[in-house]
Structure formats: structure tokens, C-alpha cells
Design a protein around this motif. Structure first.
Motif, short mmCIF file in Angstrom:
data_model
loop_
_atom_site.label_atom_id
_atom_site.label_comp_id
_atom_site.label_asym_id
_atom_site.label_seq_id
_atom_site.Cartn_x
_atom_site.Cartn_y
_atom_site.Cartn_z
N LEU A 1 0.83 -1.20 0.00
CA LEU A 1 0.00 0.00 0.00
C LEU A 1 0.86 1.25 0.00
O LEU A 1 0.58 2.22 -0.72
N ASN A 2 1.94 1.24 0.81
CA ASN A 2 2.81 2.42 0.89
C ASN A 2 3.56 2.67 -0.42
O ASN A 2 4.02 3.79 -0.66
N PHE A 3 3.72 1.65 -1.26
CA PHE A 3 4.33 1.86 -2.57
C PHE A 3 3.28 2.25 -3.61
O PHE A 3 3.50 3.15 -4.43
N SER A 4 2.13 1.60 -3.58
CA SER A 4 1.12 1.80 -4.61
C SER A 4 0.49 3.19 -4.57
O SER A 4 0.30 3.83 -5.60
N VAL A 5 0.17 3.65 -3.36
CA VAL A 5 -0.52 4.94 -3.25
C VAL A 5 0.38 6.11 -3.68
O VAL A 5 -0.02 6.93 -4.51
N PRO A 6 1.61 6.24 -3.15
CA PRO A 6 2.48 7.32 -3.66
C PRO A 6 2.77 7.19 -5.15
O PRO A 6 2.88 8.20 -5.85
N LEU A 7 2.90 5.96 -5.66
CA LEU A 7 3.10 5.75 -7.09
C LEU A 7 1.95 6.39 -7.86
O LEU A 7 2.17 7.11 -8.84
N TYR A 8 0.75 6.13 -7.42
CA TYR A 8 -0.41 6.63 -8.14
C TYR A 8 -0.55 8.14 -7.99
O TYR A 8 -0.81 8.85 -8.97
#
Length: 559
Positions: free
Chosen positions: A304-311
Motif C-alpha cells: 500500500l505504501n508503494f502503490s498509493v504514492p506511485l499513483y
């Protein structure tokens, strides 16, 4: 009555909380570093001109080194003394953050994270051992809870400080702060109780090689699933084995080395040697269940911590501050849940708390996959992040407490190393799989929509070549498409397809994470089924090691 039980029943003098400042700050600098990387993602991509998956490699490099060598770190602190080795590790961490702050390219950045991970591999087991040496009884339980809260607090600060600095100054000052903070930890370490090392502790080199080799291969394998292929090798793969992907080969060999490590460790134990990881800390089904659950929840958090900032930063083109604001409900909730969950230990069993928390995580992720649009500030999205934060924060503290309280004091460093191995391998796998999953889903969705779109003729597909595009913002994608000479209507259609594909990829990714949360209910069902008040004070959540039930031990001791 066992020596440990006798020791735990003796009243202990209340100790100063100043040593805990050094311990807690030691945890915070490690967590701050990891949490700052996703926030700094946009700035690093611009500075180094690399794709998001390269930044993910930096995260994986750190986690891989910690997971691979934290068991060695535990033995070093036992052999040479925890405070002495802790100070040396803090110096190494300070050097790594200096290198990180001034890194001119992505290679130096990844190298800095390697050095940071090597230092953290010693710091992680040191923290648990330092708590065991400096605090006892209720103070020790409070200190364990504070250590979990320190991790969550560092995540909050990393998003706030990193977001503000990244938006108005740049991504580098956030890591410069860690140079100062690690120096503060070094000087505060002189307040810690100094315990001499034990010369009789031996370091089993074959175990170090097997454990590190297994974890490194698993980390590299998961990190390159998308680039090298899931089963068959792609054109980007450095080699292939009978056509199989190197990533798959690494995963198979990594699993084999892991099995060999446990077989070798059991043999060392039977022969009366000193194992790298005492298997007695995972001897009971309850302890193994805690490890499995810890792996899942940390992997979910990393994903989640990678996916959300990525988006938010790459897809939507928003600032690091916007990322910090979007993730703040989650991070604050994790922080408070990690602190407050200990109040429920008298009312509910670890099994009930664990299962309920995983259900909360699954419901929150399914809710997010349904309500997420292009605006992360929407109230339904914030609600989903809060619910997930409650479940995640409760699990981190609970599972750590299960492991710590079920092992004797002299194995505290080994429990810390097990925690470090589990957490960091899970973080590496969660980040790697999230990146591979998001890019893989995006590729499938975009290619399918391209082929079915009425405006885009078949001969335009090779010209647009969206299959080679990673997660990028529409501005950058538009520049690429215009450079191919594609007509304006085809460019507009391709941008629409890519925008839709990215959002759907995120939704599918969240659903897969929700399914993983539900699968974790199986090991959670094997967590201890006794409330705190029903067990002996020395081992509130741990199982008996002498073959008797906890009830029998309570009846015999009269506790």
C-alpha cells in the motif's frame, strides 16, 4: 519453578525512561528512512531520470540486506556486547544517510540503501535486546509497545516532513535530517546499560550463507518478476534456464536454500552447537502463526505504501505534500492503533484480535478498490485508509508482543532478529510484488483496450508501443506519443486508455491484497487463545516450553 519465572516474580526497581529515548529514536531513524523513499519517489525520478521501479529497487535493497543479515547481527551483539555493536551500527547508518543525501545518481542511492540495510541488520536485534536489559515487568511491556509506536510515529513524520520538504525544497533534506538524528542516537546510547559480550557465543558461518543466500535470491526474484518474466524469460532477462525466467529460477533456489537453512539449524541444535537462529523461538504453533501473520501484514503495508504514492505522484502528477496529506489518515491511525491495542489485551485473546484485525484489513481494501477514483482526498477513500490503519496497527504490536513474551530474556536478540527478518523480507516482497503486479496489470489492461478501441487501427499499435511504457503521468506519455508521429485523435484515445488502465490496475491490485488478508485468517486462527489475565505474567501470550499447558503451570505455581 523455572529460573525465568522466579526472576519475573521478583519486583524490579523502576528505571529511568531516558535509555528508552535512545532505543525509540533508533527505531524511528530506520522507519523514517524506509517511509521517506516512497514520498521522495517523484523527486528521485526527476533527479536521476529513472522509472519508479528503480526507486523500488532502493527500497528492496534496504529490506533485503536487513532480512538477510539480521540473524548475524543478533549473534554479533551477543558475542561482542549489545551497546558496543549498536554504536558501531549507528555510525554506519549515519554514513549511509550522508551518502544518500548527496547521491548524484540512482546507483549511489541504491548503494546507500545497501549500507543502510547492513547497519539496520544490527540495529534491529539490538533494540529488543536493549529493552530486555534495561527494563523489566510492566516497564518492559510498556517499552515494547513504545517500540511499535515509534515505528508508526516515524511513518507519520516521514510523510509530513518528507512531503513538505519535497514540495518546497527537495527530497534530499529529509535524509539529511537522519544524519543529525543518528548522531543524537549515538550520544544518547551512553545512557544505556552496558552489558559485556559472551565469548562462548559462536557464529555459524554456513547458516549465515544459507540464510542470506535464500533471502537475497527471494528478494531479487520477486523484484524482477515483471521485467524478467513470471515463468518464461522475456527479452529483458539477463539469462534463461531452458527458457525459464531468471526470476522464477531465483525463487526456486531461494526456497531451496531456506529449507536447507532450517535443516542445517536443526542439525546444529541436535549436536549441541550454537544455531544462528534458535528454533525454540518458533517451536510452538502459536509462535509460527505469529510469524506468518506478521509477514502478511507487513507485506500488505509495504504494498500500500508503494502503490498509493506511485499513483498520486507519478500517475496524477501531484506533489509529495499531496502524498503526505493523502496518506496521513492511514499513518496516524496506525500510530494510535499500535499504542491503544494493548488496552484490549485483558478483554480479548490474541486470536480474536488477530482475526478481527485481518477482517478489518480485508474489508478496508475491498472498500478502497470500489470507491477509489482519481481523487485520494475523497471522504470514502479516507475512511478506507483509516479502517485499514486500525487493523494494521493493531496487528503489528500484537504479533510482536506474542513473540517477545514467549521467549526467555537471553533470546531477546534472536527474537529481534526474527522480527527483523520477517518484517524486512515481507517489505521487500510486498514492494516488489506491488510494483510487478501494478505494471503487469497495466500492461494487460492497456494492450487489451488498445486492440479493442475503434479509433485505433491495428497498424497504429506498433507505432504507439504502449506496452513498453511503465507507470507515467499523462504529460510524459503524451510527449512520447507525439514523438512517434501519431495523429492527434489516436494520441487522445491512447491517453484515455492509459488513464483508465492505471485506475483499473490499482483497483485489481487492491482486490488481490484484500484476498491475501482473508487468507491470513488461517494462521491467525492458531494465535494464542488465552486472554492476558488467564496466563502467567511472565508469558502473557506465549506457549509453555516444557510440554505442559499454561493452565497446568498456573495451577502449580499458584499465579
Amino acid at each position: 519453578m523455572s529460573q525465568r519465572l522466579e526472576a519475573d516474580l521478583v519486583p524490579h526497581e523502576r528505571q529511568s525512561w531516558l535509555p528508552m529515548t535512545a532505543i525509540g529514536l533508533g527505531q524511528m531513524i530506520m522507519s523514517f528512512n524506509v517511509a521517506s523513499l516512497p514520498v521522495a519517489m517523484g523527486g528521485m525520478i526527476k533527479s536521476f531520470n529513472v522509472p519508479p521501479t528503480t526507486i523500488a529497487t532502493g527500497i528492496v535493497a534496504y529490506s533485503m540486506l536487513v532480512a538477510g543479515f539480521v540473524m548475524l547481527g543478533a549473534k554479533l551483539i551477543q558475542r561482542f556486547g549489545v551497546v558496543k555493536i549498536f554504536r558501531l551500527a549507528i555510525i554506519g547508518f549515519c554514513i549511509s544517510q550522508t551518502l544518500m543525501t548527496f547521491s548524484p545518481n540512482a546507483t549511489i542511492m541504491i548503494t546507500a540503501q545497501f549500507l543502510c540495510g547492513a547497519s539496520a541488520a544490527v540495529i534491529v536485534p539490538s533494540l529488543v535486546a536493549l529493552i530486555a536489559e534495561n527494563y523489566h515487568g510492566k516497564q518492559q511491556a510498556t517499552a515494547i509497545g513504545a517500540l511499535g509506536s515509534a515505528r508508526a510515529a516515524a511513518g507519520v513524520l516521514a510523510f509530513v516532513i518528507g512531503g513538505v520538504l519535497g514540495t518546497y525544497i527537495g527530497w534530499r533534506p529529509a535524509f539529511g535530517i537522519l544524519v543529525v538524528a543518528s548522531a543524537a542516537v549515538y550520544f544518547l546510547s551512553f545512557k544505556l546499560k552496558s552489558v559485556p559480550g559472551r565469548a562462548e557465543v559462536k557464529i555459524d558461518i554456513p547458516s549465515v550463507i544459507l540464510a542470506a543466500g535464500s533471502i537475497i535470491l527471494l528478494s531479487f526474484g520477486f523484484n524482477n518478476l515483471n521485467a524478467w518474466g513470471l515463468i518464461l524469460a522475456t527479452s529483458n532477462a539477463p539469462f534463461s534456464l531452458l527458457g525459464m525466467s531468471p526470476a522464477l529460477v531465483m525463487l526456486i533456489f531461494g526456497a531451496g536454500l531456506g529449507k536447507a537453512f532450517f535443516t542445517w539449524t536443526a542439525r546444529i541444535t541436535r549436536n549441541g552447537g550454537t544455531p544462528l537462529l534458535p528454533l525454540e523461538i518458533i517451536a510452538s504453533p502459536q509462535e509460527r502463526a505469529a510469524v506468518y501473520c506478521m509477514f502478511v501484514v507487513v507485506a500488505l503495508e509495504a504494498a500500500l505504501n508503494f502503490s498509493v504514492p506511485l499513483y498520486i505522484q507519478i500517475v496524477q502528477g501531484n506533489t509529495p505534500l499531496a502524498t503526505a496529506i493523502a496518506m496521513m489518515p492511514f499513518n496516524l491511525t496506525v500510530f494510535f492503533a499500535a499504542m491503544l491495542i494493548i488496552r484490549f489485551y485483558d478483554r480479548f485473546t490474541p486470536r480474536q484480535i488477530g482475526q478481527g484485525s485481518f477482517v478489518l484489513c480485508a474489508v478496508a481494501l475491498m472498500w478502497l478498490s470500489w470507491v477509489v477514483r482519481n481523487d485520494w482526498s475523497a471522504v470514502p477513500v479516507l475512511f478506507g485508509l483509516v479502517v485499514f490503519g486500525i487493523g494494521q496497527g493493531a496487528l503489528v504490536t500484537l504479533l510482536f508482543n506474542v513473540l517477545v513474551t514467549s521467549s526467555p530474556k537471553e533470546l531477546a536478540g534472536d527474537v529481534g532478529s526474527l522480527r527483523g527478518t520477517t518484517n524486512n523480507l515481507a517489505a521487500a516482497v510486498g514492494t516488489s510484488v506491488a510494483g510487478a503486479m501494478m505494471v503487469g496489470l497495466l500492461s494487460v489492461l492497456v494492450l487489451g483496450n488498445l486492440a479493442a478501441h475503434p479509433i485505433l487501427p491495428p497498424d497504429a499499435l506498433p507505432q504507439l508501443d504502449l506496452s513498453s511504457i511503465n507507470f507515467v503521468g499523462n504529460d510524459r506519455l503524451q510527449d512520447f506519443l507525439i514523438s512517434t508521429g501519431a495523429p492527434a485523435d489516436q494520441v487522445a484515445a491512447a491517453l484515455e486508455i492509459n488513464t483508465d488502465g492505471r485506475l483499473r490496475a490499482l483497483k485489481f491490485g487492491l482486490m488481490i491484497m484484500a484476498a491475501l488478508s482473508l487468507i491470513a485468517l488461517l494462521p491467525a486462527a492458531r494465535l494464542p487463545g488465552l486472554r492476558k489475565g488467564e496466563d502467567i505474567p511472565a508469558e502473557p501470550f506465549g506457549g509453555a516450553r516444557d510440554g505442559r499447558s499454561n493452565t497446568a503451570r498456573i495451577q502449580q505455581t499458584g499465579v
